[in-house]
Design a protein around this motif. Structure first.
Motif, mmCIF file in Angstrom:
data_model
loop_
_atom_site.group_PDB
_atom_site.id
_atom_site.type_symbol
_atom_site.label_atom_id
_atom_site.label_comp_id
_atom_site.label_asym_id
_atom_site.label_seq_id
_atom_site.Cartn_x
_atom_site.Cartn_y
_atom_site.Cartn_z
ATOM 1 N N GLU A 1 -77.636 24.522 45.044
ATOM 2 C CA GLU A 1 -78.715 25.170 44.303
ATOM 3 C C GLU A 1 -78.589 26.690 44.355
ATOM 4 O OE1 GLU A 1 -82.465 23.792 45.679
ATOM 5 O OE2 GLU A 1 -82.065 21.682 45.214
ATOM 6 N N ASN A 2 -77.876 27.190 45.355
ATOM 7 C CA ASN A 2 -77.646 28.631 45.493
ATOM 8 C C ASN A 2 -76.480 29.111 44.646
ATOM 9 O OD1 ASN A 2 -79.677 28.556 47.333
ATOM 10 N ND2 ASN A 2 -78.414 28.938 49.128
ATOM 11 N N GLY A 3 -75.823 28.211 43.937
ATOM 12 C CA GLY A 3 -74.621 28.557 43.198
ATOM 13 C C GLY A 3 -73.394 27.988 43.892
ATOM 14 N N PHE A 4 -72.241 28.477 43.499
ATOM 15 C CA PHE A 4 -70.999 28.014 44.121
ATOM 16 C C PHE A 4 -70.784 28.752 45.439
ATOM 17 C CE2 PHE A 4 -66.401 27.807 44.741
ATOM 18 C CZ PHE A 4 -66.178 26.453 44.538
ATOM 19 N N PHE B 1 -70.700 32.502 54.413
ATOM 20 C CA PHE B 1 -70.892 31.784 53.159
ATOM 21 C C PHE B 1 -70.948 32.797 52.024
ATOM 22 C CE2 PHE B 1 -72.554 29.216 56.540
ATOM 23 C CZ PHE B 1 -72.229 27.904 56.200
ATOM 24 N N TYR B 2 -70.023 32.678 51.070
ATOM 25 C CA TYR B 2 -69.977 33.556 49.911
ATOM 26 C C TYR B 2 -70.602 32.795 48.740
ATOM 27 C CZ TYR B 2 -66.750 36.255 52.794
ATOM 28 O OH TYR B 2 -66.183 36.988 53.825
ATOM 29 N N CYS B 3 -71.806 33.203 48.340
ATOM 30 C CA CYS B 3 -72.610 32.494 47.346
ATOM 31 C C CYS B 3 -72.504 33.200 45.992
ATOM 32 C CB CYS B 3 -74.063 32.413 47.787
ATOM 33 S SG CYS B 3 -74.296 31.731 49.450
ATOM 34 N N PHE B 4 -71.945 32.510 44.984
ATOM 35 C CA PHE B 4 -71.698 33.104 43.674
ATOM 36 C C PHE B 4 -72.793 32.709 42.690
ATOM 37 C CE2 PHE B 4 -67.679 33.241 45.763
ATOM 38 C CZ PHE B 4 -67.034 34.364 45.266
ATOM 39 N N ASP B 5 -73.285 33.720 41.940
ATOM 40 C CA ASP B 5 -74.321 33.461 40.946
ATOM 41 C C ASP B 5 -73.691 33.202 39.577
ATOM 42 O OD1 ASP B 5 -73.561 35.925 39.909
ATOM 43 O OD2 ASP B 5 -75.304 36.994 40.694
ATOM 44 N N ASN B 6 -74.528 33.145 38.526
ATOM 45 C CA ASN B 6 -74.055 32.815 37.180
ATOM 46 C C ASN B 6 -73.103 33.847 36.598
ATOM 47 O OD1 ASN B 6 -75.581 30.527 37.253
ATOM 48 N ND2 ASN B 6 -77.231 31.298 35.953
ATOM 49 N N GLU C 1 -73.035 36.974 47.042
ATOM 50 C CA GLU C 1 -73.737 37.514 48.205
ATOM 51 C C GLU C 1 -73.154 36.837 49.441
ATOM 52 O OE1 GLU C 1 -78.198 37.480 50.295
ATOM 53 O OE2 GLU C 1 -77.825 36.438 48.382
ATOM 54 N N LYS C 2 -72.849 37.617 50.459
ATOM 55 C CA LYS C 2 -72.301 37.083 51.695
ATOM 56 C C LYS C 2 -73.436 36.804 52.681
ATOM 57 C CE LYS C 2 -69.143 38.220 55.524
ATOM 58 N NZ LYS C 2 -68.217 39.232 56.075
ATOM 59 N N VAL C 3 -73.499 35.565 53.152
ATOM 60 C CA VAL C 3 -74.489 35.163 54.154
ATOM 61 C C VAL C 3 -73.741 34.759 55.418
ATOM 62 C CG1 VAL C 3 -76.343 33.564 54.746
ATOM 63 C CG2 VAL C 3 -76.093 34.366 52.385
#
Length: 495
Positions: free
Chosen positions: A155-158, A172-177, A182-184
């Motif tokens: 749900e946060n993206g890829f 965790f590298y979270c990619f948006d549309n 964003e790095k978590v």
């Protein structure tokens, strides 16, 4: 007699699982296809098929009845990005494809050793069938002190997940549309992880295989419980399960209990717990204690093997309550098995069936043990119990206190079903099939084969196949095959 049994087996497969060729296509011979892969759009149930060439990617969109809906040609990333690691569809009907650097050595990649990159790079292709436009990005992810572990949609993206080397820190590298990330960071240094002998160890050491004079490689196997796995896959000592926003890591390195690390990828909360492994005692010398586990449908399946005994325990995962326990002894009938003892001696090699329990234990002495679970019709569960020596095994201890073992290596997996298929057809395995009702009482019945085994029968003798890919779709599987002459077939296997 053996030929008759094989013929009967193939007949049973044909009755249980018919196939239909739904698409055949001749790809231009001057278009060199490096790989084929498929993805699902879970929102519309559309399927997208890709032919990855040297400089471009031919893509075809099929709607839910598998009729061709659209097509386009994409500009590809530079040649070193050859490992497809996942995808996601955006809200504005665009598709994102994620790649990592090629696994085999390239002149510009001197750090590639034994087929794996010590410093992987990542790339992204964003495209739309509507606009026919695509964007290519080489991602600026500096992983010089991190190891790539896994990637998945959420749900946060890829998300691309890594671990900082020699540490307890997950990134965790979270990619948006738009392809921005964003790095978590999830710091697990306040948690205590245990080695074989319960001495303190780093989380990294539970996820990495140490190599001599070569970069470390991961030993984490991603498990999609909707996919039936072979013992070759489940003999891994480190597994990752994903259910909704919850990640569950299960580590079976410690001799006494399974360590369970859970992370909520919505809130990023973490928790470490444990489940006691089945206890087996023996005075026999020359044997090492082996254990493994599997998580399925809210139940924990624990397995311990020592000398001439194997103990299976089934527990409620939430309450830790023991539901059932079974003991298998050497030189005694295996009461819970509903199949012969199956011995597979290599990839695409006809398996053997034996009945003596001593042959089962003799094989397991040198194998990693494992267990896999799947639904059995509407009656209960089918458990496969056994062991495996994977192809390309690494035989090395995680520490001086841990006995040498054979670890299952799968560093860059694109698609749980495709990985499960490749693991089914390869490797050396020994296992039995056991049937249980919903209360885990052993029942008698006709065991079911993995759908990947059924595809394996179909593939037998087709030596001209240069590339293949398996994708689950609705209540059947799609098999893509490409011959050396660039003839493509899409086969639907109906259950």
């Amino acid at each position: 007699m053996k030929q008759l049994l094989l013929a009967l087996a193939l007949l049973a497969v044909a009755k249980a699982y018919s196939q239909e060729v739904i698409l055949e296509k001749a790809i231009p011979k001057d278009f060199e296809v490096n790989q084929i892969f498929q993805i699902n759009d879970n929102r519309s149930e559309d399927v997208v098929l890709f032919f990855h060439g040297n400089d471009s990617i031919k893509s075809y969109l099929f709607q839910d009845d598998l009729s061709l809906k659209d097509s386009t040609t994409l500009t590809s990333l530079p040649p070193r990005y050859r490992s497809f690691i996942g995808s996601q569809f955006t809200d504005d009907s665009r598709c994102q494809l994620f790649f990592s650097t090629e696994r085999r050595p390239f002149p510009e990649q001197p750090n590639l050793t034994n087929g794996f990159s010590s410093k992987p790079k990542f790339g992204l292709i964003i495209f739309s069938f509507l606009s026919k436009e695509n964007t290519v990005k080489e991602l600026e992810l500096s992983l010089t002190k991190e190891m790539y572990l896994e990637s998945f949609s959420s749900e946060n993206g890829f998300i691309i997940m890594t671990i900082k080397k020699k540490s307890d820190i997950l990134n965790f590298y979270c990619f948006d549309n738009s392809g921005k990330y964003e790095k978590v960071t999830v710091d697990c240094e306040d948690l205590t992880f245990r080695d074989w002998d319960s001495s303190k160890t780093a989380l990294y050491d539970l996820l990495a295989i140490k190599q001599v004079a070569a970069p470390d490689i991961k030993q984490l196997t991603f498990i999609d419980t909707k996919v039936p796995y072979s013992i070759k896959s489940t003999s891994s000592l480190s597994k990752l399960y994903k259910e909704g926003n919850k990640l569950t890591f299960m580590f079976d390195v410690n001799k006494d209990y399974t360590q369970v690390l859970t992370i909520d990828i919505q809130t990023w909360e973490k928790k470490l717990s444990g489940l006691l492994k089945p206890k087996v005692e023996s005075n026999a010398v020359g044997y090492s204690r082996k254990s493994n586990s599997f998580l399925y449908n809210g139940y924990f399946f624990g397995l311990t093997h020592l000398a001439n005994q194997i103990k299976l325990e089934i527990k409620d995962y939430t309450t830790r309550r023991l539901v059932q326990s079974y003991l298998i002894k050497n030189n005694s009938p295996i009461e819970i098995k509903d199949s012969p003892i199956i011995i597979m001696d290599g990839p695409y090699v006809d398996y053997r069936e034996v009945e003596k329990t001593s042959q089962f234990f003799r094989k397991l002495k040198d194998y990693n043990i494992g267990i896999s679970v799947r639904k059995y019709k509407n009656l209960g569960y089918q458990l496969n119990i056994g062991g495996s020596i994977p192809e390309g095994q690494v035989r090395i201890p995680l520490s001086s206190s841990l006995p040498a073992s054979n670890y299952n290596i799968n560093p860059y997996d694109f698609g749980a079903s495709n990985f499960a298929f490749t693991q089914t057809v390869g490797g050396r395995m020994t296992f039995i099939k056991c049937l249980f009702d919903s209360n885990f009482d052993n029942i008698s019945g006709q065991t079911i084969e993995s759908p990947f085994e059924k595809i394996r029968y179909y593939m037998d003798g087709k030596k001209r196949i240069a590339s293949k890919f398996v994708l689950p779709y609705k209540n059947y599987l799609l098999l893509s095959t490409l011959t050396k002459q660039n003839h493509y077939s899409l086969i639907k296997f109906i259950k």
